[in-house]
Design an enzyme around this catalytic site. Structure first.
Site, mmCIF file in Angstrom:
data_model
loop_
_atom_site.group_PDB
_atom_site.id
_atom_site.type_symbol
_atom_site.label_atom_id
_atom_site.label_comp_id
_atom_site.label_asym_id
_atom_site.label_seq_id
_atom_site.Cartn_x
_atom_site.Cartn_y
_atom_site.Cartn_z
ATOM 1 N N GLY A 1 42.354 37.600 36.372
ATOM 2 C CA GLY A 1 43.197 36.414 36.446
ATOM 3 C C GLY A 1 44.628 36.815 36.763
ATOM 4 O O GLY A 1 44.983 37.983 36.739
ATOM 5 N N CYS B 1 40.197 43.630 34.505
ATOM 6 C CA CYS B 1 41.555 43.338 34.965
ATOM 7 C C CYS B 1 42.354 42.608 33.889
ATOM 8 O O CYS B 1 42.722 43.206 32.888
ATOM 9 C CB CYS B 1 41.511 42.577 36.280
ATOM 10 S SG CYS B 1 43.079 42.627 37.186
ATOM 11 N N HIS C 1 38.462 46.401 39.655
ATOM 12 C CA HIS C 1 37.411 45.410 39.909
ATOM 13 C C HIS C 1 36.096 46.096 40.296
ATOM 14 O O HIS C 1 35.920 46.484 41.453
ATOM 15 C CB HIS C 1 37.839 44.469 41.038
ATOM 16 C CG HIS C 1 38.937 43.541 40.640
ATOM 17 N ND1 HIS C 1 38.705 42.253 40.207
ATOM 18 C CD2 HIS C 1 40.272 43.713 40.592
ATOM 19 C CE1 HIS C 1 39.860 41.673 39.911
ATOM 20 N NE2 HIS C 1 40.826 42.546 40.145
ATOM 21 N N GLU D 1 33.329 44.756 40.786
ATOM 22 C CA GLU D 1 32.572 43.924 41.735
ATOM 23 C C GLU D 1 33.087 44.106 43.159
ATOM 24 O O GLU D 1 32.519 43.547 44.107
ATOM 25 C CB GLU D 1 32.672 42.452 41.325
ATOM 26 C CG GLU D 1 33.946 41.737 41.721
ATOM 27 C CD GLU D 1 35.147 42.073 40.865
ATOM 28 O OE1 GLU D 1 36.255 41.594 41.172
ATOM 29 O OE2 GLU D 1 34.994 42.823 39.874
#
Length: 366
Positions: free
Chosen positions: A220, A247, A332, A334
């Site tokens: 975020g 994160c 991250h 992903e």
């Protein structure tokens, strides 16, 4: 092409060509070091309120396609490139970068010295800037920028408004949305998880009532200290439910555990950041996007163990709770965009949940 300008609060001025929306827009000016992935960057909610500069000199050459979005509505305030390609060449391309920015009312500027801009940010740190018409007075714009207050509402602006479910037959995961990239949701659904996405301010009591097998704290935008209600929620669920933070979620786990965070000079943004795993001694290439970091010295009197560090500046990249099933990473896993070196962390989260469930069953039957 219409002439536009980018002005920074330190007085730096760049004259270039406008593309995308014609609106004037202010924001924190940051840079991303990725060579590709501009579509994912533009649609990453973590860039909320920021004007993003791509250090790679060409953007838009493979267009915009339907598959690579990280959110439905982009939240960036502006896009800065050396050259914006008008005629993309890619079999997946549906529209040009210019068309996409116009459709989402995002101003862009090209034809400026992005190398010089990046060096200014690296030397002086991120600062506020404005993309506007070239005819406007730079002195007035600078005065306006210096009067702008810091934003504190980015998580509220990007988070889900109310809970929703993405059905699956596997483990039940509560995904706390602080400005979630869809890549995180894709990785969980790929593993057949039953995912309940909840807003950032969803209370611990409500989360526990859902009886999840695990809790995911997403990425975020902004300062983690701007969401104290989320810190309180994490304090109440750590130790009760296995937890994985990414994160901003990583920073919030640290704050909830007694550590501290601070704003970095210019942050980490790009798909090429090396991270060292202190347990395996391996180096991983990671995708990153953050302005804040956990301070290493603040971990001393906590139950958190440092697991990974950034090789560029030795900042904290990974944490593990010594007593509870909880861990987090600053980058991250992903990717989207970036390398998939750390995708296995989602499998480790699944394994941690299963081991915790097995241990609980053993304790009940003992």
């Amino acid at each position: 092409m219409r002439k536009r300008q980018l002005v920074l609060e330190d007085g730096s001025q760049f004259i270039g060509e406008g593309f995308g929306s014609d609106r004037s827009m202010t924001g924190e000016v940051v840079f991303n070091t990725g060579m590709t992935g501009y579509q994912e960057v533009i649609s990453d909610p973590s860039y909320c309120g920021q004007i993003v500069t791509m250090t790679y000199p060409l953007a838009g050459n493979y267009g915009i396609n339907r598959d690579d979005f990280e959110t439905v509505t982009p939240f960036i305030n502006g896009f800065v490139v050396k050259e914006a390609c008008d005629y993309p060449s890619n079999f997946r391309s549906d529209e040009t970068l210019d068309d996409y920015l116009k459709a989402n009312d995002i101003p862009g500027i090209s034809g400026i010295d992005t190398r010089k801009l990046t060096k200014i940010i690296r030397k002086h740190g991120t600062m506020k800037g404005i993309i506007t018409d070239a005819e406007e007075s730079a002195e007035e714009l600078i005065a306006k920028l210096r009067m702008l207050p810091e934003r504190t509402d980015q998580v509220c602006y990007t988070s889900a408004v109310k809970p929703y479910v993405v059905p699956g037959r596997g483990l039940r995961i509560v995904l706390v949305d602080f400005g979630m990239k869809h890549g995180i949701l894709r990785e969980l659904t790929k593993r057949d998880c039953h995912v309940t996405v909840v807003p950032y301010n969803y209370g611990a009591e409500n989360i526990l009532r859902l009886k999840p097998d695990g809790i995911m704290l997403t990425n975020g935008p902004g300062d983690p200290k701007d969401v104290p209600e989320s810190i309180d929620m994490i304090k109440q669920v750590v130790g009760k439910i296995p937890l994985f933070g990414i994160c901003l979620g990583h920073q919030l786990l640290a704050l909830a555990s007694g550590a501290n965070t601070e704003k970095m000079k210019f942050g980490h943004r790009g798909g090429n950041h090396p991270v060292k795993d202190l347990f395996t001694n391996k180096t991983l290439i990671t995708s990153q996007n953050h302005s804040y970091a956990v301070t290493q010295e603040s971990l001393m009197d906590t139950d958190l163990e440092l697991t990974q560090i950034a090789l560029n500046d030795n900042s904290v990249e990974g944490l593990k709770h010594r007593k509870c099933p909880a861990f987090s990473v600053q980058y991250h896993p992903e990717s989207s965009p970036g390398p998939e070196d750390t995708n296995h962390l989602f499998d480790e989260f699944m394994q941690m949940i299963r081991e915790t469930k097995t241990l609980e069953e053993v304790e009940v039957n003992a």
